[in-house]
Write an enzyme that holds these catalytic residues in place. Structure first.
Site, PDB file in Angstrom:
ATOM      1  N   TYR A 162       1.066   8.510 -12.741  1.00 28.87           N
ATOM      2  CA  TYR A 162       0.464   7.741 -11.645  1.00 28.87           C
ATOM      3  C   TYR A 162      -0.345   6.568 -12.206  1.00 28.87           C
ATOM      4  CZ  TYR A 162      -2.471   6.778  -7.537  1.00 28.87           C
ATOM      5  OH  TYR A 162      -3.128   6.164  -6.490  1.00 28.87           O
ATOM      6  N   ALA A 182       0.825  -1.220   0.000  1.00 28.96           N
ATOM      7  CA  ALA A 182       0.000   0.000   0.000  1.00 28.96           C
ATOM      8  C   ALA A 182       0.856   1.266   0.000  1.00 28.96           C
ATOM      9  CB  ALA A 182      -0.932   0.005   1.208  1.00 28.96           C
TER      10      ALA A 182
HETATM   11  P1  NAP Z   1      -1.265   8.050   2.229  1.00 30.92           P
HETATM   12  O1  NAP Z   1      -2.267   8.287   3.283  1.00 30.92           O
HETATM   13  O2  NAP Z   1      -0.496   9.180   1.671  1.00 30.92           O
HETATM   14  O3  NAP Z   1      -0.247   6.913   2.760  1.00 30.92           O
HETATM   15  C1  NAP Z   1       0.811   6.507   1.971  1.00 30.92           C
HETATM   16  C2  NAP Z   1       1.658   5.533   2.764  1.00 30.92           C
HETATM   17  O4  NAP Z   1       2.739   5.086   1.925  1.00 30.92           O
HETATM   18  C3  NAP Z   1       2.307   6.137   4.006  1.00 30.92           C
HETATM   19  O5  NAP Z   1       2.388   5.154   5.009  1.00 30.92           O
HETATM   20  C4  NAP Z   1       3.704   6.507   3.525  1.00 30.92           C
HETATM   21  O6  NAP Z   1       4.603   6.605   4.611  1.00 30.92           O
HETATM   22  C5  NAP Z   1       3.980   5.309   2.609  1.00 30.92           C
HETATM   23  N1  NAP Z   1       5.023   5.545   1.609  1.00 30.92           N
HETATM   24  C6  NAP Z   1       5.050   6.470   0.621  1.00 30.92           C
HETATM   25  N2  NAP Z   1       6.192   6.374  -0.078  1.00 30.92           N
HETATM   26  C7  NAP Z   1       6.901   5.345   0.469  1.00 30.92           C
HETATM   27  C8  NAP Z   1       8.149   4.756   0.199  1.00 30.92           C
HETATM   28  N3  NAP Z   1       8.958   5.184  -0.803  1.00 30.92           N
HETATM   29  N4  NAP Z   1       8.576   3.718   0.964  1.00 30.92           N
HETATM   30  C9  NAP Z   1       7.797   3.263   1.976  1.00 30.92           C
HETATM   31  N5  NAP Z   1       6.598   3.779   2.289  1.00 30.92           N
HETATM   32  C10 NAP Z   1       6.163   4.819   1.539  1.00 30.92           C
HETATM   33  O7  NAP Z   1      -1.927   7.346   0.938  1.00 30.92           O
HETATM   34  P2  NAP Z   1      -3.208   6.383   0.802  1.00 30.92           P
HETATM   35  O8  NAP Z   1      -4.291   7.186   0.236  1.00 30.92           O
HETATM   36  O9  NAP Z   1      -3.407   5.588   2.032  1.00 30.92           O
HETATM   37  O10 NAP Z   1      -2.680   5.442  -0.365  1.00 30.92           O
HETATM   38  C11 NAP Z   1      -2.276   4.086  -0.145  1.00 30.92           C
HETATM   39  C12 NAP Z   1      -2.188   3.384  -1.503  1.00 30.92           C
HETATM   40  O11 NAP Z   1      -3.484   3.401  -2.090  1.00 30.92           O
HETATM   41  C13 NAP Z   1      -1.270   4.087  -2.490  1.00 30.92           C
HETATM   42  O12 NAP Z   1      -0.622   3.123  -3.255  1.00 30.92           O
HETATM   43  C14 NAP Z   1      -2.207   4.884  -3.357  1.00 30.92           C
HETATM   44  O13 NAP Z   1      -1.675   5.113  -4.623  1.00 30.92           O
HETATM   45  C15 NAP Z   1      -3.403   3.949  -3.395  1.00 30.92           C
HETATM   46  N6  NAP Z   1      -4.644   4.607  -3.726  1.00 30.92           N
HETATM   47  C16 NAP Z   1      -5.167   5.572  -2.940  1.00 30.92           C
HETATM   48  C17 NAP Z   1      -6.374   6.163  -3.299  1.00 30.92           C
HETATM   49  C18 NAP Z   1      -7.029   7.232  -2.477  1.00 30.92           C
HETATM   50  O14 NAP Z   1      -8.065   7.777  -2.949  1.00 30.92           O
HETATM   51  N7  NAP Z   1      -6.541   7.565  -1.302  1.00 30.92           N
HETATM   52  C19 NAP Z   1      -7.023   5.751  -4.475  1.00 30.92           C
HETATM   53  C20 NAP Z   1      -6.467   4.761  -5.256  1.00 30.92           C
HETATM   54  C21 NAP Z   1      -5.273   4.178  -4.855  1.00 30.92           C
HETATM   55  P3  NAP Z   1       5.969   7.508   4.513  1.00 30.92           P
HETATM   56  O15 NAP Z   1       5.597   8.779   3.822  1.00 30.92           O
HETATM   57  O16 NAP Z   1       6.423   7.674   5.933  1.00 30.92           O
HETATM   58  O17 NAP Z   1       6.942   6.692   3.731  1.00 30.92           O
END
Ligand code: NAP
Length: 238
Positions: free
Chosen positions: A149, A84
């Site tokens: 993305y 994730a």
């Molecule tokens: P978020 O709240 O921004 O959380 C992202 C997480 O990823 C955090 O724990 C962050 O921690 C970690 N992260 C980012 N870059 C990293 C790296 N290089 N190495 C290790 N950890 C890393 O985002 P979210 O919305 O929960 O998204 C989670 C996943 O769902 C993502 O893949 C996103 O693309 C996908 N997604 C989200 C949505 C949405 O609407 N929110 C929709 C479709 C897909 P650190 O910054 O401390 O590393």
């Protein structure tokens, strides 16, 4: 199989909700994120005492390798992996900076490949395991302003299906979950009312609603190579 699950990106948003649900259901959870304090804060909030946080940038091959070796030394066999960790740096392609393209692709696509490879050794040895990659409906349908993305997430679809074929004979399953708009820091800049209008169910999703579907994929013994959209019907309208 052990009940050990590594949740990459487990410190916040969807990954944190997954970590919480898994802990409630008796899994031992290892949270990975770059920010160790945020990972530790999530671990402290989980039900049960055995969970751990590791700092790891999933886009860095050697860091991933070392971290997974450490996890296995400390906690034993990894049976489950949730990818994730993800970032977005949205812009029209003509305005996109090459360094941003590289970091999005390296985090979202290469990162999931590196962590899957590192966790697989343990799963193949134990002849059992499950990986859930977090893609996006944008990876399935495309979206203006999200070329890079969406390419990273579309790449995850091919990766998921191919890896599912590679490891099925060893009882390891690989699936892709494609969320729509979910209320996390990643969508904080979104105009919620406007976003909700495009979603058939008429609202953004909650991270906990994605977590339920992740649990389903982790625990469904006859499901592999599948893409499951958790998007309030958004895909139907795109
Ligand atoms: P978020 O709240 O921004 O959380 C992202 C997480 O990823 C955090 O724990 C962050 O921690 C970690 N992260 C980012 N870059 C990293 C790296 N290089 N190495 C290790 N950890 C890393 O985002 P979210 O919305 O929960 O998204 C989670 C996943 O769902 C993502 O893949 C996103 O693309 C996908 N997604 C989200 C949505 C949405 O609407 N929110 C929709 C479709 C897909 P650190 O910054 O401390 O590393």
């Amino acid at each position: 199989m052990s009940r050990l699950c590594v949740v990459c990106g487990g410190s916040k948003g969807i990954g944190r909700a997954v970590s919480r649900l898994l802990a409630e259901r008796g899994f031992r959870v290892v949270v990975l994120s770059r920010n160790q304090d945020a990972g530790q804060a999530t671990v402290t909030s989980l039900k049960g005492a055995d969970h751990l946080a590791f700092s790891c940038d999933v886009s860095q091959e050697q860091e991933v390798q070392k971290t997974f070796e450490n996890i296995q030394k400390t906690c034993g066999n990894i049976s489950y992996l949730v990818n994730a960790a993800g970032i977005n740096k949205d812009s029209l392609l003509l305005r996109a900076r090459p360094e941003d393209m590289v970091s999005v692709l390296h985090t979202n696509l290469l990162g999931s490949m590196l962590t899957s490879r590192a966790a697989l050794r343990s799963m193949l040895r134990a002849q059992g395991g499950a990986i859930v990659n977090i893609g996006s409906v944008v990876g399935l349908k495309g979206n203006s302003g999200q070329c890079v993305y969406s390419a990273s997430k579309a790449g995850l679809e091919g990766f998921t299906r191919s890896l599912a074929k590679e490891v099925a004979s060893r009882n390891v399953r690989v699936n892709l979950l494609a969320p729509g708009f979910i209320r996390t820091d990643m969508t904080a800049g979104l105009n919620e009312e406007e976003g909700a209008r495009s979603i058939p169910l008429g609202r953004l999703g909650e991270p906990e609603e994605v977590a339920q579907a992740v649990l389903f994929l982790l625990l469904s013994p006859y499901v592999t190579g599948q893409v499951l959209a958790v998007d309030g019907g958004l895909q139907l309208a795109m």
